[in-house]
Design a protein around this motif. Sequence first.
Motif, short mmCIF file in Angstrom:
data_model
loop_
_atom_site.label_atom_id
_atom_site.label_comp_id
_atom_site.label_asym_id
_atom_site.label_seq_id
_atom_site.Cartn_x
_atom_site.Cartn_y
_atom_site.Cartn_z
N VAL B 123 17.85 -0.35 21.12
CA VAL B 123 17.61 -1.79 21.04
C VAL B 123 16.12 -2.03 20.96
N SER B 124 15.76 -3.19 20.46
CA SER B 124 14.35 -3.55 20.41
C SER B 124 13.94 -4.12 21.76
N ARG B 125 12.64 -4.22 21.98
CA ARG B 125 12.16 -4.81 23.23
C ARG B 125 12.65 -6.23 23.38
N ALA B 126 12.69 -6.96 22.26
CA ALA B 126 13.11 -8.36 22.32
C ALA B 126 14.57 -8.47 22.77
N GLU B 127 15.40 -7.55 22.26
CA GLU B 127 16.82 -7.59 22.65
C GLU B 127 16.96 -7.25 24.14
N ARG B 129 14.79 -7.64 26.42
CA ARG B 129 14.26 -8.75 27.19
C ARG B 129 15.29 -9.87 27.30
N GLU B 130 15.95 -10.10 26.20
CA GLU B 130 16.97 -11.15 26.18
C GLU B 130 18.08 -10.83 27.18
N ARG B 131 18.50 -9.56 27.17
CA ARG B 131 19.57 -9.17 28.10
C ARG B 131 19.08 -9.25 29.55
N ALA B 132 17.82 -8.89 29.78
CA ALA B 132 17.28 -8.96 31.14
C ALA B 132 17.32 -10.40 31.63
N ILE B 133 16.90 -11.33 30.79
CA ILE B 133 16.91 -12.74 31.20
C ILE B 133 18.33 -13.21 31.45
N PHE B 134 19.24 -12.82 30.55
CA PHE B 134 20.64 -13.20 30.68
C PHE B 134 21.19 -12.72 32.02
N LEU B 135 20.90 -11.48 32.38
CA LEU B 135 21.46 -10.92 33.61
C LEU B 135 20.79 -11.49 34.85
N LEU B 136 19.48 -11.74 34.78
CA LEU B 136 18.82 -12.34 35.94
C LEU B 136 19.44 -13.70 36.23
N GLU B 137 19.74 -14.44 35.16
CA GLU B 137 20.40 -15.73 35.39
C GLU B 137 21.79 -15.52 35.97
N LYS B 138 22.49 -14.49 35.45
CA LYS B 138 23.83 -14.17 35.97
C LYS B 138 23.82 -13.88 37.46
N SER B 168 21.36 -2.65 37.46
CA SER B 168 22.49 -1.74 37.33
C SER B 168 23.45 -2.19 36.24
N LEU B 169 23.36 -3.48 35.86
CA LEU B 169 24.28 -3.99 34.85
C LEU B 169 23.72 -3.92 33.44
N MET B 170 22.44 -3.57 33.30
CA MET B 170 21.74 -3.69 32.01
C MET B 170 22.48 -3.00 30.87
N CYS B 171 22.97 -1.82 31.12
CA CYS B 171 23.58 -1.07 30.02
C CYS B 171 25.09 -1.25 29.95
#
Lengths: 330, 334, 306
Positions: B123-127, B129-138, B168-171
């Motif tokens: 994945v790219s850094r942008a992707e 990052r997007e997932r990190a933000i998504f999960l932090l909100e989760k 732990s959920l990132m991947c």
Amino acid sequence: MNEMVLEARDVTRRFTIGASLFKRATTFSAVKGVSLSLRQGEVLGLVGESGCGKSTLANMLLGLLDPSEGEVLVGGKAISRSSPLERARRIQPIFQNPYSSLNPRKSVEDIVSLPLRIHNVGSASERRAKVAEMLDMVGLSRRYLDSYPNQLSGGQRQRVAIARALIMRPEVVICDEPTSALDVSVQSQILNLLLDIKDELNVSYVLISHNLAVVQHIATRVAVMYLGRIVEEQPTEQLFANPRHPYTEALLSSVLTPEPELGIPDTHLGAAFPNPMDPPPGCSFHPRCPHAMPHCSTLHPRPLSDGDRMVECHLYDEAAAQAAREPQPA
Amino acid sequence: MSKVLEVENLRVDIPVAGGVLHAVRGVSFSLEKGETLCIVGESGCGKSLTSLALMGLLPRAARRTADKLIFDGIDLQSASRRQMQTIRGDRLSMIFQEPMTSLNPAYTIGDQLMEAMLWHKRVSRAEARERAIFLLEKVGITGAAKRLGQYPHQLSGGLRQRVMIAMSLMCGPAVIIADEPTTALDVTIQAQILLLLSELQAEFGMGLVLITHDLGVVARIADRVLVMYAGQVVENGSARQVFGAPLHPYTRGLLRCMPIPGRTRPGERLGSIPGIVPSLIGEIRGCAFRDRCGHARSACADFDRLRHNETGHEWRCIMDEAESLSRADELEDV
Amino acid sequence: MTFKELSSPEDAATPPAPAKPRWRDGQFLRRAFKHSAFMVGVVIFVLIVLMALAAPLLAPHDPYVQSMTNRLVPPIWMENGTWEHPLGTDGLGRDYLSRILYGARISLIIGIFTVITSGLIGTTLGVLAGYFGGRVDLVVNFVVMTRLTLPVIMVALAIVSIVGGSLIVVILVLGLLLWDRFAVVMRSATMQVRSQEYVLAARAVGCSTPYIIIREILPNIFGSLVVIGTFEMANAILLEAALSFLGLGVQPPTPSWGLMVAEGRQYLLFEPWLIMVPGAAIFALVLAINLLGDGLRDILTPENRS
């Protein structure tokens, strides 16, 4: 009413942190104007989460830390005016971690007899006899007299700590999380021991704990602390049946009893745990409170006492709510 | 019904001065997709080593053997060190007890969140990052984008544990192993984190292995419970089975040790388990609990197998179900 | 008075407790014997100490007597070496073995007394700073930082060149300069022990502050004190050698290893053993002490080893 053995009158403790040669220090209050009292034979549970100031309060009650304001009275006498030895005869601590509360370089006899030596009680052989008697009382075999802490299990160490606290027969024992470092099966033994000793020696306890099940089991009265203030105080039974402060309610609902059918409780609290160094304005609980009203964020609630219970919350303060609704006179 | 984790006869031996420490002695269990399995026991019962053995993170001296150790169709026993590295943090992730020390203080939250994903996935850094933000909100962290640039010391313990969960959920793991994830947290925050874990599990459907000493936590979150004692499973059943009608004397003893608001009378004597855990150095024969058990008899010295009934409830005791249930209250009268 | 029924259930199954603590019941020795580097250090160090103590018995000649007819005799392993002078003689014809033996005394005296002086200063400052914290800590930190701005060699050179070099001066100068590490380490060790609950318990029992520092804290930081002591001792011995080499330490004709290296300098090309022998002696002593210190650290704090 029994005799008052321990009293805190409006004690405040401020700490200065970050002082160095080139930096101005910042000050924060760990305990803010706390009053409490303990009568003989009572067990006062002091409940609160990390950073609420309960350990600071405990150290002030023990006379190990001077209050910035207010005073602590032991047996009716201000602790600041009594000598360390006098104070030590009346009030003793039991700490949380039996692994750090015993000096690893000293034998069990040395540890338990330390108070006797400091207070010049008896001869060496009398002291040894007294220690042995104390070990019997806390349920530790006499053959451990010459053992060292690293040879004992956690529960045995806690028994040694209890023996040390009780050997001078104090009136008050401050138990700071006495069982939270122990396994369940050992925890129950220590709780049983504390209860037995209370009846036998007629001591009063201040029991500091975050475990409400333990507090409910032992305490006769409970004070709930949040960010340096006592926000609610009630006799145990009433508090558990009818908690009034939203924080107490959340604490009670988060007690996890082994009852699978109840599922995981929803405390309805926000995730924003405030920084104790920089508490929010108004009621310090308002950012997490499910019942917060507009004036909660600006006006500090005042303590409301009726009978033997006290709460510090705007939900029960009609007058303040009224005043907040009306426009302020210019 | 698909099993994501199958463990059969897992053993961990550690050579020590004076012999071999049999820390884990033949543990077997399996985990379904979306299931929560709690391993509960007191200190030294082998629960943490069991989890480390699954992750392949045992201390160097320790030796792991098993008849079967299969995760997501992969045999972990024959997996190379490299394969293990690609499994760990990707399909199998772990949450540790100490939120204070399990995040590296030298890197930002964002870097640490994205690291595993950039390592394991294309994945790219942008992707990432997007997932990190998504999960932090989760996981309930507000202002997620801003948090990415913060360092661990700027967060409270509860927030850090939320970050650990997000990490732990990132991947998109199939299984999360959580070792005492809430022990270091305050009680109100503990409840919040447990709720969060079970909600996320329902949403993402991963299996959860939760290791704890706290029977309260277990009762509330577990689908299945393994009670461990002296390196063995002594009871295995659904939460309702184990807490409603425990069949092993040790489980019953533990439950009697706990003050329970509404059940135990304030000030009454709590139950206790006499004696201490036997040393696990050297061979142990028979029931390891017999020295502390009120129902022990001479045959216990030879009895060491799991019984089970038709509902799938397992227990390691010489007493059969009927006898165990009929004698459940006996010790309380002592 | 006895709670029979609750008489610790844990007791029942526990084997009788052994009566001594870990570091007294032979565990220390057992661990020490297993630590081979430590044992090498011990052996070399003890040998050197014995050499120094028995120098008058062992030395074949008076280390001060010059003999112009016996100048620059090579050591035994070289051509023309004699058993009369196993390590040869120096430029003034003095027996080199005797000078090495007596030189060990100088090195050890310097090392031991410097460490006692600096250890006392540093430990006092460090323990006070660590125990009281706050303002005391600020002041001690300032003093330590001030001391760290002083380059040891330069200051030592300056002082010695003013008051003149001698054994006492070197000990005092080094002792007054080398306490910084003691202070820093003792400060952090004290802070760590101070935060332990047993110190709080001692205060709650009514113990006085001096009692707590001496009886509760010092025994628990003694291990680190010994470790730092060995390293500082090695350091002091090296510094003395350096000062003497520069002509500002112990004055001739006293046999100091550093001085011997300095005196051998002019013969470097043709009689290199004049430098190599005292050089090897310094190396062996410093190495032995460092091995000792490293080993002690491992043995006294086994939980810190990876």
